[in-house]
Write a protein that holds these residues in place. Structure first.
Motif, PDB file in Angstrom:
ATOM      1  N   ALA A  38      -2.153  15.767   7.236  1.00 52.69           N
ATOM      2  CA  ALA A  38      -2.153  14.603   6.354  1.00 52.69           C
ATOM      3  C   ALA A  38      -3.055  13.545   6.985  1.00 52.69           C
ATOM      4  CB  ALA A  38      -0.741  14.064   6.181  1.00 52.69           C
ATOM      5  N   PHE A  39      -3.937  12.964   6.175  1.00 56.48           N
ATOM      6  CA  PHE A  39      -4.885  12.002   6.727  1.00 56.48           C
ATOM      7  C   PHE A  39      -5.341  11.030   5.647  1.00 56.48           C
ATOM      8  CE2 PHE A  39      -7.527  15.064   4.698  1.00 56.48           C
ATOM      9  CZ  PHE A  39      -8.798  14.511   4.497  1.00 56.48           C
ATOM     10  N   ASN A  40      -6.007   9.962   6.073  1.00 59.17           N
ATOM     11  CA  ASN A  40      -6.564   8.974   5.154  1.00 59.17           C
ATOM     12  C   ASN A  40      -8.052   9.249   4.940  1.00 59.17           C
ATOM     13  OD1 ASN A  40      -4.124   7.672   5.011  1.00 59.17           O
ATOM     14  ND2 ASN A  40      -4.672   6.039   6.426  1.00 59.17           N
ATOM     15  N   GLU A  41      -8.443   9.402   3.681  1.00 58.65           N
ATOM     16  CA  GLU A  41      -9.850   9.467   3.306  1.00 58.65           C
ATOM     17  C   GLU A  41     -10.356   8.056   2.999  1.00 58.65           C
ATOM     18  OE1 GLU A  41     -10.545  13.725   1.224  1.00 58.65           O
ATOM     19  OE2 GLU A  41      -9.606  12.224  -0.058  1.00 58.65           O
ATOM     20  N   PRO A  42     -11.675   7.826   3.017  1.00 59.84           N
ATOM     21  CA  PRO A  42     -12.202   6.519   2.626  1.00 59.84           C
ATOM     22  C   PRO A  42     -11.806   6.168   1.199  1.00 59.84           C
ATOM     23  CG  PRO A  42     -13.888   7.814   3.745  1.00 59.84           C
ATOM     24  CD  PRO A  42     -12.734   8.744   3.493  1.00 59.84           C
ATOM     25  N   GLY A  43     -11.513   4.879   0.990  1.00 60.66           N
ATOM     26  CA  GLY A  43     -11.171   4.397  -0.335  1.00 60.66           C
ATOM     27  C   GLY A  43     -12.384   3.885  -1.085  1.00 60.66           C
ATOM     28  N   SER A  44     -12.134   3.175  -2.169  1.00 55.97           N
ATOM     29  CA  SER A  44     -13.227   2.663  -2.997  1.00 55.97           C
ATOM     30  C   SER A  44     -13.917   1.471  -2.350  1.00 55.97           C
ATOM     31  CB  SER A  44     -12.697   2.273  -4.378  1.00 55.97           C
ATOM     32  OG  SER A  44     -11.667   1.289  -4.253  1.00 55.97           O
ATOM     33  N   THR A  45     -13.251   0.819  -1.387  1.00 61.02           N
ATOM     34  CA  THR A  45     -13.846  -0.266  -0.617  1.00 61.02           C
ATOM     35  C   THR A  45     -13.567  -0.020   0.858  1.00 61.02           C
ATOM     36  OG1 THR A  45     -11.902  -1.715  -0.565  1.00 61.02           O
ATOM     37  CG2 THR A  45     -13.305  -1.835  -2.532  1.00 61.02           C
ATOM     38  N   ALA A  46     -14.218  -0.799   1.703  1.00 69.60           N
ATOM     39  CA  ALA A  46     -14.037  -0.632   3.148  1.00 69.60           C
ATOM     40  C   ALA A  46     -12.625  -0.964   3.597  1.00 69.60           C
ATOM     41  CB  ALA A  46     -15.034  -1.514   3.897  1.00 69.60           C
ATOM     42  N   ALA A  47     -11.879  -1.700   2.780  1.00 69.82           N
ATOM     43  CA  ALA A  47     -10.536  -2.133   3.154  1.00 69.82           C
ATOM     44  C   ALA A  47      -9.442  -1.274   2.543  1.00 69.82           C
ATOM     45  CB  ALA A  47     -10.327  -3.591   2.756  1.00 69.82           C
ATOM     46  N   THR A  48      -9.807  -0.119   1.981  1.00 70.17           N
ATOM     47  CA  THR A  48      -8.812   0.755   1.347  1.00 70.17           C
ATOM     48  C   THR A  48      -8.973   2.189   1.838  1.00 70.17           C
ATOM     49  OG1 THR A  48     -10.243   1.246  -0.550  1.00 70.17           O
ATOM     50  CG2 THR A  48      -8.759  -0.665  -0.744  1.00 70.17           C
ATOM     51  N   HIS A  49      -7.944   2.991   1.569  1.00 69.28           N
ATOM     52  CA  HIS A  49      -7.979   4.406   1.921  1.00 69.28           C
ATOM     53  C   HIS A  49      -7.254   5.213   0.844  1.00 69.28           C
ATOM     54  CE1 HIS A  49      -4.117   2.965   3.557  1.00 69.28           C
ATOM     55  NE2 HIS A  49      -3.675   4.161   3.213  1.00 69.28           N
ATOM     56  N   ARG A  50      -7.502   6.539   0.852  1.00 71.10           N
ATOM     57  CA  ARG A  50      -6.867   7.446  -0.089  1.00 71.10           C
ATOM     58  C   ARG A  50      -6.248   8.602   0.689  1.00 71.10           C
ATOM     59  NH1 ARG A  50     -12.194   7.262  -4.002  1.00 71.10           N
ATOM     60  NH2 ARG A  50     -11.546   5.488  -5.286  1.00 71.10           N
ATOM     61  N   PRO A  51      -4.924   8.739   0.701  1.00 77.07           N
ATOM     62  CA  PRO A  51      -4.284   9.819   1.466  1.00 77.07           C
ATOM     63  C   PRO A  51      -4.542  11.194   0.847  1.00 77.07           C
ATOM     64  CG  PRO A  51      -2.733   8.037   0.944  1.00 77.07           C
ATOM     65  CD  PRO A  51      -3.935   7.829   0.102  1.00 77.07           C
ATOM     66  N   PRO A  73      -4.218  -0.340   0.441  1.00 80.12           N
ATOM     67  CA  PRO A  73      -4.940  -1.185   1.397  1.00 80.12           C
ATOM     68  C   PRO A  73      -4.777  -0.657   2.819  1.00 80.12           C
ATOM     69  CG  PRO A  73      -3.509  -2.501  -0.035  1.00 80.12           C
ATOM     70  CD  PRO A  73      -3.120  -1.070  -0.226  1.00 80.12           C
ATOM     71  N   ASP A  74      -5.816  -0.819   3.634  1.00 83.06           N
ATOM     72  CA  ASP A  74      -5.727  -0.445   5.036  1.00 83.06           C
ATOM     73  C   ASP A  74      -4.765  -1.363   5.776  1.00 83.06           C
ATOM     74  OD1 ASP A  74      -7.646   1.449   4.546  1.00 83.06           O
ATOM     75  OD2 ASP A  74      -9.289   0.370   5.528  1.00 83.06           O
ATOM     76  N   ASP A  75      -4.053  -0.785   6.734  1.00 80.70           N
ATOM     77  CA  ASP A  75      -3.141  -1.547   7.600  1.00 80.70           C
ATOM     78  C   ASP A  75      -2.965  -0.713   8.863  1.00 80.70           C
ATOM     79  OD1 ASP A  75      -1.263  -3.149   8.777  1.00 80.70           O
ATOM     80  OD2 ASP A  75       0.250  -2.953   7.200  1.00 80.70           O
ATOM     81  N   ASN A  76      -3.950  -0.781   9.743  1.00 76.88           N
ATOM     82  CA  ASN A  76      -3.986   0.108  10.902  1.00 76.88           C
ATOM     83  C   ASN A  76      -2.697   0.056  11.710  1.00 76.88           C
ATOM     84  OD1 ASN A  76      -6.569   0.584  10.091  1.00 76.88           O
ATOM     85  ND2 ASN A  76      -7.568  -0.281  11.875  1.00 76.88           N
ATOM     86  N   GLY A  77      -2.228   1.247  12.084  1.00 75.41           N
ATOM     87  CA  GLY A  77      -0.997   1.339  12.851  1.00 75.41           C
ATOM     88  C   GLY A  77       0.247   1.432  12.003  1.00 75.41           C
ATOM     89  N   HIS A  78       0.110   1.244  10.705  1.00 73.93           N
ATOM     90  CA  HIS A  78       1.271   1.299   9.813  1.00 73.93           C
ATOM     91  C   HIS A  78       1.062   2.263   8.648  1.00 73.93           C
ATOM     92  CE1 HIS A  78       1.602  -2.751  11.719  1.00 73.93           C
ATOM     93  NE2 HIS A  78       2.858  -2.378  11.824  1.00 73.93           N
ATOM     94  N   ASN A  79      -0.071   2.143   7.955  1.00 70.57           N
ATOM     95  CA  ASN A  79      -0.243   2.872   6.704  1.00 70.57           C
ATOM     96  C   ASN A  79      -0.865   4.251   6.906  1.00 70.57           C
ATOM     97  OD1 ASN A  79       0.850   0.719   5.443  1.00 70.57           O
ATOM     98  ND2 ASN A  79      -0.877   0.277   4.112  1.00 70.57           N
ATOM     99  N   GLN A  80      -0.210   5.062   7.737  1.00 64.56           N
ATOM    100  CA  GLN A  80      -0.704   6.400   7.999  1.00 64.56           C
ATOM    101  C   GLN A  80       0.315   7.429   7.506  1.00 64.56           C
ATOM    102  OE1 GLN A  80      -1.239   3.758  10.466  1.00 64.56           O
ATOM    103  NE2 GLN A  80      -3.086   3.741   9.232  1.00 64.56           N
ATOM    104  N   PRO A  81      -0.134   8.632   7.146  1.00 66.06           N
ATOM    105  CA  PRO A  81       0.747   9.598   6.488  1.00 66.06           C
ATOM    106  C   PRO A  81       1.456  10.554   7.443  1.00 66.06           C
ATOM    107  CG  PRO A  81      -1.519  10.344   6.356  1.00 66.06           C
ATOM    108  CD  PRO A  81      -1.558   9.031   7.100  1.00 66.06           C
ATOM    109  N   SER A  82       2.646  10.985   7.048  1.00 66.55           N
ATOM    110  CA  SER A  82       3.395  12.043   7.722  1.00 66.55           C
ATOM    111  C   SER A  82       3.657  13.155   6.720  1.00 66.55           C
ATOM    112  CB  SER A  82       4.723  11.506   8.269  1.00 66.55           C
ATOM    113  OG  SER A  82       4.501  10.639   9.370  1.00 66.55           O
ATOM    114  N   VAL A  83       3.684  14.424   7.200  1.00 67.54           N
ATOM    115  CA  VAL A  83       3.776  15.570   6.295  1.00 67.54           C
ATOM    116  C   VAL A  83       4.757  16.598   6.842  1.00 67.54           C
ATOM    117  CG1 VAL A  83       1.825  16.760   7.391  1.00 67.54           C
ATOM    118  CG2 VAL A  83       2.412  17.304   5.016  1.00 67.54           C
TER     119      VAL A  83
END
Length: 434
Positions: A73-86, A113-123
């Motif tokens: 599980a990982f974050n892909e780039p989002g539509s802006t530099a401040a977002t991501h798509r799991p 929205p990006d939030d380093n250290g918090h908004n990461q996925p677990s699977v």
């Protein structure tokens, strides 16, 4: 249509040995070894967002079917530099990768929205073959996705969880031998307390329920680190305490065990424990030391815990953790701990310089404990340390030629360590197996 294969960076021990760099100068008995640590290193063939970094997450799952399957599980780039798509990157036994995006209720790939250290996925993968992902929560309502059958789309199922409307942070998840799942998370966003809760996915009934609030105290927040289930079905939990509401530096790393057959909790010695535990009643792995303070100042420079991971030798817990003591020169050293009698014994694994907030630990029949850590600089930054019978620790590069700066490790059913290796500087994710 055949899916794209990953580019292999090393295919043999000889090639890896040629790439191997020296281990940084170490202390406390750690020595360098020139032997190659990994047998396979591959770049995952999908773009990774720079937000894909954490210490607490459980972003790796494995499954043995016609061979070993791996799910990242990982974050892909989002539509802006401040977002991501799991998303999930799946590696088949033949080495072919495929990509499974997490879809929102409109059928589009979910974006946050990006939030380093918090908004990461677990699977995790349940016993029926469904994949479950928890993503992008920092005191947010549930963001939860799963497949309804093997091979199906990964869709939004947030409404199926208990504690709707609560702020959820640090979800970690694992699979039990019977196919059930267990999830630990910090629940709530109160200024004076943020407890830890344990949940169970009943695989046969396809339903989540609350097991218990396992840790809670006034003016304290709980930080889940890891959980595993042993062959008897007992759940082993590792967590830290911090001054409420939140801080980057924690204290009193603690352990707890839950037996679903009895509904009882216990400490590492098997003594019954009443939940929710508090710092005063927890089974503490790393207690407070001289000069240690409970502080919410993220510029705090005193003793503190920051990241920890768990493995099992049968039913016995073994722990790797990072701790900054008053005499460490500001560095977070790496320690290995195990229960002994009514307490815990800690050994220094690495004290040769600063480390990143990322760890792994596995139990191997030959090496016994393997402690993985990440140094703060160097071309090779991910190392695996093992201990000889004389107590000496030897470290090897676990990702030769790859400047990974984060880490997660899970052991598959064939006895291989599967490494999840984000290279944040180059927005790349690597797969390793040793």
């Amino acid at each position: 249509m055949r899916r794209p294969t990953a580019r292999a960076y090393a295919a043999s021990a000889a090639a890896l040995a040629a790439l191997l760099m020296p281990v940084p100068a170490a202390q406390a008995g750690t020595t360098a070894s020139s032997a190659a640590a990994a047998t396979v290193i591959e770049k995952v063939p999908y773009a990774m967002d720079s937000s894909n970094q954490a210490a607490w997450w459980t972003p790796v799952a494995t499954y043995k079917g016609r061979g070993q399957y791996t799910y990242f599980a990982f974050n892909e780039p989002g539509s802006t530099a401040a977002t991501h798509r799991p998303a999930i990157a799946r590696r088949d036994p033949d080495g072919v990768w495929s990509r499974l995006p997490l879809l929102d209720r409109s059928g589009q790939q979910a974006e946050f929205p990006d939030d380093n250290g918090h908004n990461q996925p677990s699977v995790a993968r349940d016993g029926s073959g469904r994949l479950h992902v928890f993503a992008s929560m920092h005191a947010d309502a549930w963001r939860y996705f799963h497949t309804d059958a093997p091979g199906a789309d990964v869709t939004d199922h947030a409404a199926e969880l208990p504690d709707q409307g609560q702020g959820i942070t640090y979800p970690i998840v694992t699979t039990a031998p019977n196919g059930d799942l267990y999830l630990a998370a910090r629940v709530g966003a109160g200024a004076d307390r943020r407890p830890g809760k344990l949940y169970r996915w009943d695989d046969a009934a396809a339903r989540w329920s609350v097991v218990a609030t396992f840790a809670d105290a006034l003016n304290r927040s709980v930080y889940p680190d890891d959980l595993m289930v042993d062959a008897a079905g007992r759940v082993h939990l590792l967590y830290e305490w911090a001054k409420a509401p939140a801080t980057g530096f924690r204290h009193q790393l603690s352990y707890l065990r839950y037996d679903p057959s009895t509904g009882a909790f216990a400490d590492s010695a098997g003594a019954a424990v009443t939940t929710p535990v508090s710092p005063a009643t927890s089974d503490v792995v790393q207690d407070l030391t001289a000069g240690e303070e409970w502080s919410i100042d993220n510029a705090y420079t005193g003793p503190a815990v920051q990241s920890a991971k768990l493995t099992l030798d049968g039913s016995a817990p073994k722990v790797a953790y990072r701790y900054r003591s008053a005499d460490s020169g500001g560095n977070f050293r790496v320690y290995y701990a195990y229960p002994s009698g009514s307490g815990w014994v800690s050994k220094t694994v690495y004290a040769g310089g600063q480390t990143a907030a990322a760890l792994g630990i596995t139990w191997d029949a030959t090496d016994t404990k393997r402690v993985y850590y990440v140094t703060s600089s160097g071309t090779d930054r991910v190392f695996a340390a093992t201990q000889a019978t004389d107590g000496t620790w030897t470290a090897q590069s676990a990702a030769p030629g790859v400047s990974a700066d984060r880490l997660a490790v899970r052991r598959d059913s064939d006895g291989n360590d599967v490494l999840y290796l984000p290279d944040i500087a180059h927005n790349a994710l690597y797969y390793g197996r040793r």
